[in-house]
Scaffold this active site. Structure first.
Site, short mmCIF file in Angstrom:
data_model
loop_
_atom_site.label_atom_id
_atom_site.label_comp_id
_atom_site.label_asym_id
_atom_site.label_seq_id
_atom_site.Cartn_x
_atom_site.Cartn_y
_atom_site.Cartn_z
CD GLU A 173 -6.65 50.04 15.46
OE1 GLU A 173 -6.31 50.47 16.56
OE2 GLU A 173 -5.90 50.03 14.46
NE ARG A 217 -8.49 50.09 -2.96
CZ ARG A 217 -8.71 48.87 -3.43
NH1 ARG A 217 -9.65 48.63 -4.32
NH2 ARG A 217 -7.98 47.86 -3.00
CE1 TYR A 236 -2.22 50.86 -2.28
CE2 TYR A 236 -4.53 51.45 -2.44
CZ TYR A 236 -3.28 51.64 -1.88
OH TYR A 236 -3.10 52.62 -0.94
CB CYS A 262 -4.49 64.33 -19.50
SG CYS A 262 -5.74 65.45 -20.13
CD GLU A 263 -1.28 60.62 -16.03
OE1 GLU A 263 -0.58 59.67 -16.42
OE2 GLU A 263 -0.82 61.69 -15.61
CE1 TYR A 320 -7.84 53.03 3.43
CE2 TYR A 320 -9.11 51.02 3.12
CZ TYR A 320 -8.32 51.84 3.91
OH TYR A 320 -8.01 51.45 5.19
#
Length: 425
Positions: free
Chosen positions: A285, A324, A328, A355-356, A384
């Site tokens: 898969e 991501r 991660y 705003c980060e 992803y």
């Protein structure tokens, strides 16, 4: 090749070329794609998608390859993979709807989920899909919903060498069941009259080598032999999941997915034979390895801030279209899509528009001296990214196009502000 290194271009789709100063994808220049469809824009290469599908199918002779739809649920891409003879695995009613819209039916569909609700089981039963049982009481629920064919997911305690958020085969995982509970679930499923085709395992995503998967396969064969001895049941199918990695940057190592797939088949054949069992049909898969390298994201540069500590280059996207790096610690690279013949002489950080302070797409990358209006291309963003995209800060999600033979086809429209307001009451 101009200023773009060969190793960097290897991260891009098969059709990627540098012509003069410009990146081309599927025979089209990056600037004409950006002009027609806007930015951010995720560009998928049809040639790459088909090549990856064919190589994995060839590696699993006599088996079955199902695309892990969670990597990128898109009807056009799913149709393409169905044309190439792939099945699909889904993990929600929404992903099942995408699969059906693409023409997948019945046993072409595998249904996953660690907490399948009644609606998903009912739709799986009505469709005739194969369901992967993942909870102690799921056999009864699946049988009541009309499900006929099942696999049982077993957790065998192998720790994959990948980010902890995408490990799934270790003891204590929320996925699958440890051996004693899995054996009880098989017994219960048989008593419910379900056709228990076989076993399912998956140890994690973005796997950089084969060691953990090989150990898992050996343990799976041992578990199967125990089921034969205690239940008189032998699996006809061994679904080994996916998780094959890709390279997102030039420092990252990822073996060829088809080579890993062939190794998985060979290892399973040997392990089951040595356990005194007939060789099961092998299912895989893959998700990321089918679509990851096929996708490139184009961004337009906005503000450029040269500070004593670092130079910030802001783009018109960020964590809303690719979370991501935050989730991660994924490391990407970028090239100047229209100044690719120039020397990449300045090290900069690519900031998102949100705003980060943590909205950093790429912490350190060398580019030709950046200016407002430049077009950047970030490779290996086909998996992803859009699948995990959000509307943080009220930002609309990007469009996606499929390119090949000098033509581009819109496969996902850019969201509008009206789309954002539609759900408001």
């Amino acid at each position: 090749m101009g200023g773009v290194d060969h190793d960097v271009l290897d991260l891009f789709p098969d059709s990627a070329r540098i012509k003069g100063a410009t990146l081309t994808l599927g025979g089209l220049t990056a600037d004409e794609l950006a002009a027609e469809f806007g930015t951010p824009l995720v560009v998928y290469c049809e040639e790459t998608l088909r090549a990856r599908a064919r190589s994995l199918r060839a590696a699993v002779t006599g088996g079955h390859v199902a695309f892990g739809a969670k990597a990128f649920s898109n009807v056009a891409v799913l149709k393409l993979f169905r044309e190439e003879g792939l099945g699909v695995d889904v993990a929600s009613t929404g992903e099942l709807a995408f699969a059906r819209a693409a023409g997948f039916r019945g046993d072409e569909i595998i249904v996953h989920g660690n907490n399948k609700d009644a609606a998903l089981l009912a739709e799986a039963g009505a469709e005739g899909a194969t369901v992967v049982l993942d909870a102690p009481d799921e056999a009864e629920l699946a049988a009541a919903a009309g499900v006929k064919r099942v696999l049982v997911r077993v957790t065998l305690g192998v720790d994959a060498d990948t980010h902890e958020a995408i490990r799934t085969g270790h003891h204590g995982s929320k996925f699958g069941l440890p051996v004693t509970q899995a054996r009880s679930l098989i017994e219960g499923a048989l008593e419910c009259g379900l056709d228990v085709l076989g076993l399912h395992v998956h140890i994690g995503s973005q796997l950089a080598d084969f060691d953990a998967q090989a150990e898992t396969i050996v343990r799976l064969a041992s578990f199967a032999a125990g089921c034969r001895d205690s239940l008189g049941w032998v699996p006809k199918v061994a679904d080994l999941g996916g998780g094959f990695g890709i390279r997102h940057n030039t420092d990252e190592h990822a073996p060829d997915a088809a080579t890993l797939a062939a190794g998985a088949v060979e290892t399973a054949q040997t392990a089951f034979r040595e356990a005194g069992l007939p060789t099961p049909e092998i299912w895989l898969e893959p998700g990321r390895s089918l679509v990851g390298t096929a996708g490139v994201t184009l961004y337009r540069v906005g503000a450029v801030k040269r500070l004593p500590e670092r130079t910030w280059v802001a783009v018109d996207g960020g964590m809303s279209d690719n979370p991501r790096p935050q989730l991660y610690e994924a490391v990407y690279t970028a090239v100047s899509a229209t100044r690719a013949d120039e020397r990449a002489g300045e090290h900069v950080s690519i900031a998102g528009m949100h705003c980060e302070s943590g909205d950093v797409l790429i912490d350190d990358v060398a580019l030709p001296t950046p200016h407002r209006g430049d077009l950047l291309a970030v490779p290996a963003t086909g998996a992803y990214t859009l699948a995990m995209a959000s509307n943080y800060n009220g930002v609309t999600r990007p469009a996606a196009v499929l390119v090949g033979d000098g033509a581009a086809r819109l496969i996902r429209t850019r969201e509008t502000i009206a789309d954002l307001l539609r759900a408001e009451v």
